[in-house]
Design a protein around this motif. Structure first.
Motif, PDB file in Angstrom:
ATOM      1  N   ILE A 128       0.861  -1.193   0.000  1.00  0.00           N
ATOM      2  CA  ILE A 128       0.000   0.000   0.000  1.00  0.00           C
ATOM      3  C   ILE A 128       0.890   1.234   0.000  1.00  0.00           C
ATOM      4  O   ILE A 128       1.718   1.427   0.905  1.00  0.00           O
ATOM      5  CB  ILE A 128      -0.940   0.003   1.223  1.00  0.00           C
ATOM      6  N   ASP A 129       0.718   2.079  -1.024  1.00  0.00           N
ATOM      7  CA  ASP A 129       1.504   3.304  -1.147  1.00  0.00           C
ATOM      8  C   ASP A 129       0.742   4.455  -0.496  1.00  0.00           C
ATOM      9  O   ASP A 129      -0.044   5.146  -1.147  1.00  0.00           O
ATOM     10  CB  ASP A 129       1.769   3.602  -2.626  1.00  0.00           C
TER      11      ASP A 129
ATOM     12  N   VAL B  46       0.586  -9.966   4.856  1.00  0.00           N
ATOM     13  CA  VAL B  46       1.568  -8.953   5.237  1.00  0.00           C
ATOM     14  C   VAL B  46       1.132  -7.656   4.586  1.00  0.00           C
ATOM     15  O   VAL B  46       0.969  -7.587   3.363  1.00  0.00           O
ATOM     16  CB  VAL B  46       2.983  -9.340   4.749  1.00  0.00           C
ATOM     17  N   LEU B  47       0.874  -6.656   5.412  1.00  0.00           N
ATOM     18  CA  LEU B  47       0.562  -5.334   4.874  1.00  0.00           C
ATOM     19  C   LEU B  47       1.877  -4.583   4.748  1.00  0.00           C
ATOM     20  O   LEU B  47       2.480  -4.203   5.748  1.00  0.00           O
ATOM     21  CB  LEU B  47      -0.370  -4.565   5.812  1.00  0.00           C
ATOM     22  N   ASP B  48       2.324  -4.427   3.525  1.00  0.00           N
ATOM     23  CA  ASP B  48       3.608  -3.771   3.241  1.00  0.00           C
ATOM     24  C   ASP B  48       3.289  -2.282   3.078  1.00  0.00           C
ATOM     25  O   ASP B  48       2.872  -1.831   2.009  1.00  0.00           O
ATOM     26  CB  ASP B  48       4.156  -4.402   1.952  1.00  0.00           C
ATOM     27  N   LEU B  49       3.426  -1.532   4.168  1.00  0.00           N
ATOM     28  CA  LEU B  49       2.941  -0.153   4.203  1.00  0.00           C
ATOM     29  C   LEU B  49       4.069   0.806   3.874  1.00  0.00           C
ATOM     30  O   LEU B  49       5.054   0.904   4.626  1.00  0.00           O
ATOM     31  CB  LEU B  49       2.367   0.138   5.592  1.00  0.00           C
ATOM     32  N   ARG B  50       3.941   1.503   2.764  1.00  0.00           N
ATOM     33  CA  ARG B  50       5.022   2.363   2.288  1.00  0.00           C
ATOM     34  C   ARG B  50       4.598   3.834   2.315  1.00  0.00           C
ATOM     35  O   ARG B  50       3.443   4.161   2.093  1.00  0.00           O
ATOM     36  CB  ARG B  50       5.394   1.980   0.861  1.00  0.00           C
ATOM     37  N   GLY B  51       5.591   4.691   2.555  1.00  0.00           N
ATOM     38  CA  GLY B  51       5.364   6.131   2.405  1.00  0.00           C
ATOM     39  C   GLY B  51       4.802   6.813   3.626  1.00  0.00           C
ATOM     40  O   GLY B  51       4.419   7.980   3.551  1.00  0.00           O
ATOM     41  N   ALA B  52       4.749   6.147   4.767  1.00  0.00           N
ATOM     42  CA  ALA B  52       4.276   6.801   5.995  1.00  0.00           C
ATOM     43  C   ALA B  52       4.727   5.971   7.194  1.00  0.00           C
ATOM     44  O   ALA B  52       4.972   4.769   7.073  1.00  0.00           O
ATOM     45  CB  ALA B  52       2.760   6.913   5.996  1.00  0.00           C
ATOM     46  N   THR B  53       4.826   6.652   8.327  1.00  0.00           N
ATOM     47  CA  THR B  53       5.157   5.938   9.566  1.00  0.00           C
ATOM     48  C   THR B  53       3.855   5.627  10.290  1.00  0.00           C
ATOM     49  O   THR B  53       2.975   6.486  10.397  1.00  0.00           O
ATOM     50  CB  THR B  53       6.039   6.841  10.464  1.00  0.00           C
TER      51      THR B  53
END
Ligand code: AHR
Length: 504
Positions: free
Chosen positions: A9-10, A440-447
């Motif tokens: 998820i971007d 697995v939620l691969d969370l990109r672009g944010a903390t």
């Protein structure tokens, strides 16, 4: 048995806004939706305001319903609004020829509908009568509802107890004109609809959003005819029509044998999900046709009828379309919303059919005060965070092979995500009826500062809520969400819908 998938998820790549209107509703004078559902009359022993059932309003307010379409459906094209204003005793009745041939007493009319919208906090979407009405009749209705200054219709409204104009932006120019709305050809409808649209005016500050009666399912030729007509109008194409509609129902069987809402096997389940998943192809098809005529996407696509359509519950009036609502229906809804979110640039509104006691309803009621929240209700509630949020790209990778049936494929995992302020919402549906999904939620672009999950499932796909057992399918906390170096790791049980809220 379980399977593992990765969902990238971007969170920092903004897509189109998910209009809250994708979570719209539909109330037709059909069976027990309006009468006995929303409206019980002032003399009812059930708590009501002006005849509108207050427990129904309270339950629906929790969904933040953005708009409500009324009075039909097929009923709209035989409805004459003037018969539904003034003292109840003076309102003439009519026969509801589409739905059970029952006598409609017109006690729920324009003022009652507007009062309902006000109680719900929903914007009204009025569907006009093109099939058996007149241009003057619809033009007068617009004036009656929305004009501020003096005029014959304003004086009539005031005589009926309402001084100020209402705001009514959304107007349907007929319904299913290819069928119950007149059995017209696309060309004949377009000629007629132009006249209706022309004489439905913007009064004072009320800007009309005119929705042309659209196609069914994959009938791209109908949309093409509408778009051709709209774009051939001189000047700004949005002057006359602002949107075109489309209807799509999930009917896995035939119209004669649609199947039971609660008594079904795995084969029926897969067929249902394959049919539901086809909403993507439907929206893609109509959007592609629209793109050819309106590349800037100024004309909206409105899916103003969607949902499951089963055989009626045994012993009920076949014309009333009363059906139960199982966990399977909730998964259909979860799947639809993911597709809607992906189409948010063109798809500006969607209305589930229908809100109370008809088809894929949110609520089932009885006349002793019983009220049941269906599994579909819970999906609407769990997905509220997507209203007016910014969609973000979701990529399903490392996923399991799709299920195949009769040459058709079904992806067993569906997901979508959006960001609003410092929150994100991820929705995931595990369509696999037997296997858990390790995700697995691969969370990109944010903390991610914090997270919490909710889960809707039950031991059986056939599980449903009833007056006797209203809590058989209700959301619970999704436990066991673990932090992973890429984001989060979680397990979704078989046949389940989940939402994960992220604090950014
Ligand atoms: O929602 C029930 C009916 O389905 C509507 O009246 C009609 O528009 C559609 O065929």
């Amino acid at each position: 048995m379980s399977t593992e998938s990765r969902i990238v998820i971007d969170l920092d790549v903004p897509g189109p806004t998910i209009s809250r209107h994708l979570y719209g509703h539909f109330a037709e004078h059909l069976g027990r939706c309006v009468y006995d559902g929303f409206y019980v009359g002032e003399s009812s022993s059930l708590p009501n305001e002006g005849g509108i059932r207050l427990d129904v309003v309270e339950a629906l307010r929790a969904l933040n319903i953005p708009n409500l379409r009324w009075p039909g459906g097929c009923f709209a094209d035989e409805y004459h609004w003037m018969n539904g204003i003034g003292p109840l005793a003076d309102r003439p009745g009519m026969v509801n020829t589409n739905w059970g041939n029952v006598v409609e007493n017109n006690h729920f009319g324009t003022h009652e509908f507007m009062a309902l919208c006000e109680l719900l906090g929903a914007e009204p979407y009025v569907n006009g009568n093109v099939g058996s009405g007149t241009v003057q009749e619809m033009s007068d209705w617009v004036e009656y509802l929305t004009r501020d200054g003096d005029s014959p219709m304003v004086r009539l409204r005031q005589a009926n107890g309402r001084d100020a104009a209402w705001k009514v932006p959304y107007w349907g120019i007929g319904n299913e004109a290819w069928g119950c709305g007149g059995n017209l050809s696309a060309e004949a409808y377009v000629e007629l609809a132009r006249r209706y649209a022309t004489f439905c005016k913007d009064h004072d500050g009320n800007k009309l959003y005119r929705i042309a009666a659209g196609a069914s399912d994959h009938d791209l030729a109908w949309t093409e005819a509408l778009m051709k007509a709209i774009s051939s109008l001189g000047g700004e194409p949005r002057n006359l029509f602002q949107a075109v509609s489309v209807h799509y129902y999930t009917v896995p069987g035939t119209w004669e044998h649609k199947g039971s809402a609660t008594d079904f096997d795995l084969d029926d389940y897969y067929r249902t999900m394959i049919k539901a998943q086809d909403i993507d192809r439907v929206l893609t098809g109509h959007s592609t046709v629209m793109d050819a005529y309106d590349p800037q996407r100024r004309i909206g696509l409105v899916l103003d009828e969607w949902g499951t359509w089963w055989d009626v519950e045994p012993g009920t009036n076949p014309g009333f379309l009363y059906q139960q609502n199982a966990l399977r229906d909730a998964l259909v809804a979860g799947l639809h919303f993911d597709v809607f979110h992906r189409h948010a640039e063109r798809l500006v509104m969607a209305n589930i059919a229908q809100t109370v006691n008809v088809l894929q309803a949110m609520l089932l009621t009885d006349d002793t005060g019983g009220l049941v929240l269906t599994p579909t209700y819970h999906v609407f509630e769990m997905n509220k965070g997507h209203h007016d949020a910014t969609s973000v790209p979701v990529h399903l990778v490392d996923r399991q092979a799709p299920y195949e049936l009769d040459g058709k494929r079904l992806e067993l995992l569906s997901a979508s995500a959006s960001v609003k302020g410092d929150h994100a919402l991820v929705s995931i549906t595990n369509l696999d009826p037997a296997a858990s999904a390790e995700v697995v939620l691969d969370l990109r672009g944010a903390t991610i500062r914090d997270h919490r999950g909710r889960l809707l499932t039950a031991p059986e796909l056939q599980a449903h809520n009833s007056m006797a057992d209203p809590q058989a399918v209700v959301p619970v906390a999704l436990t066991g969400i673990a932090e992973d170096d890429r984001g989060l790791r979680l397990t979704l049980p078989p046949h389940s819908f989940a939402t994960i809220e992220l604090d950014l």
